[in-house]
Scaffold this motif. Structure first.
Motif, PDB file in Angstrom:
ATOM      1  N   LEU A   5       0.734  -1.056   0.071  1.00 28.11           N
ATOM      2  CA  LEU A   5       0.022   0.074  -0.022  1.00 28.11           C
ATOM      3  C   LEU A   5       0.867   1.513   0.095  1.00 28.11           C
ATOM      4  O   LEU A   5       0.347   2.343  -0.699  1.00 28.11           O
ATOM      5  CB  LEU A   5      -0.812   0.010   1.023  1.00 28.11           C
ATOM      6  N   SER A 225       2.717   1.663   5.461  1.00 22.99           N
ATOM      7  CA  SER A 225       1.698   0.890   5.102  1.00 22.99           C
ATOM      8  C   SER A 225       1.261  -0.265   6.066  1.00 22.99           C
ATOM      9  O   SER A 225       2.199  -0.848   6.942  1.00 22.99           O
ATOM     10  CB  SER A 225       1.760   0.029   3.583  1.00 22.99           C
ATOM     11  N   VAL A 231      -2.799   2.470   4.710  1.00 18.88           N
ATOM     12  CA  VAL A 231      -1.581   3.317   4.963  1.00 18.88           C
ATOM     13  C   VAL A 231      -1.838   4.494   5.950  1.00 18.88           C
ATOM     14  O   VAL A 231      -3.047   5.233   5.653  1.00 18.88           O
ATOM     15  CB  VAL A 231      -0.977   3.826   3.605  1.00 18.88           C
TER      16      VAL A 231
END
Length: 336
Positions: A5, A225, A231
């Protein structure tokens, strides 16, 4: 996929054939720009409304209102090149309480509006597949590498556009003015990413008093993340000019809905009273993906029946950054 992420939100590239990633890479919700582009033939829209309140204690005025941040990004011709149109439009109510009778009026305009191009000068991950593992030393493969401290570096050149009688810009400036920026990005292990931006806006512009109307801005963004969907980030933005100076702090996060859609939110605040600033924003990023890898394009032009060869990884091929296969680490993994 521990870093996946961070890749998505902060535009960390998954380099196999350039900067294109399988999922959206957005610059939101922070104010900084990633060093990497969206990829050739990718169109991306990033926008979100915000609420803002300011209170200037010494001058005894308040500002309350809202606006929208927006950006359109397009990967053009080469993987490292990206065209960007971005800006901020705000409408608010200005309340002046310095006299017995409060003076209140509404105002609206573009705080910023610019168009330009970003180009990646240096990518430390471009030749990552050449960094072969040491078959005789587990320590050598898993120890810290100083090369990770070398960031990706991009440059940006563009132009601001300002209208006359704009309450959010220095008095007397109007029209186009140059803008330049340097962007760096470090992708560390365990989902941490550091982005730094340094920009100079309205270069050469003078205000109504013949004073320098340019401004210098620097931004530091740190993200982390959590799994494949979430995140969080923290950000510091410094602004220095004759018209306005501030130190802004942001905290927020984002959520990946699908490979082409991201939602985000953030809060912005400062620690002074000239004026105090508090803002909350919500936003989304959406990608329209027409990208094709160079190898895929060549295969389409010259079709073959070598399916067996395609299924077998050749020497030097690697997994994408942040992608797992069995016990693959979150860095590039080589096949023996």
């Amino acid at each position: 996929m521990k870093t996946y992420l961070a890749i998505i939100i902060c535009a960390i590239p998954a380099f196999v054939f350039g900067q294109y990633t399988d999922v959206i890479n957005s610059n939101r919700p922070g104010a900084s720009k990633s060093a990497y582009s969206v990829g050739v033939n990718v169109i991306q829209f990033e926008a979100g409304p915000y609420y803002i309140k300011e209170n200037h204690v010494p001058l005894d005025y308040e500002i309350s209102g809202g606006g929208v941040d927006f950006a359109a990004r397009y990967g053009l011709i080469w993987e490292p090149l990206e065209i960007i149109v971005d800006g901020t439009f705000q409408g608010d109510t200005y309340s002046d309480s310095r006299s017995l009778i409060e003076d209140e009026y509404s105002r609206s305009n573009f705080k910023t509006l610019s168009v330009g191009a970003k180009y990646l000068l240096y990518d430390p991950y471009k030749n990552a597949h050449l960094d072969k593992p040491n078959l005789y030393s587990w320590k050598a493969n898993n120890s810290f590498k100083w090369s990770r401290l070398i960031p990706a570096v991009s440059v940006y050149a563009g132009a601001n556009y300002d209208t006359d009688l704009n309450p959010y810009t220095p008095q007397g400036i109007e029209g186009f003015s140059p803008k330049v920026e340097i962007m760096t990005q470090n992708n560390f292990v365990s989902g941490w990413v550091l982005i730094m931006n340094l920009s100079k806006n309205r270069i050469g512009m003078k205000d109504a008093n013949d004073q320098d109307a340019s401004d210098l801005q620097y931004i530091f963004t740190l993200t982390h993340s959590f799994g494949k969907k979430w995140v969080a980030f923290g950000e510091y933005q410094g602004i220095k000019s004759n018209f306005y100076a501030d130190d802004l702090f942001r905290l927020g996060g984002a959520y990946l809905v699908s490979k082409n859609l991201q939602l985000d939110t953030a809060a912005t605040f400062n620690i002074k009273d000239t004026p105090t600033v508090f803002s909350v924003n919500f936003g989304a990023s959406y990608r329209i993906d027409f990208h094709k890898d160079k190898e895929t394009q060549e295969n389409d032009a010259f079709p073959t029946n070598n399916k067996a060869k395609k299924n077998k990884k050749s020497e030097g091929e690697y997994y994408k950054f942040g992608e797992d296969e069995d016990t693959a680490p979150t860095e590039y993994k080589m096949d023996n």
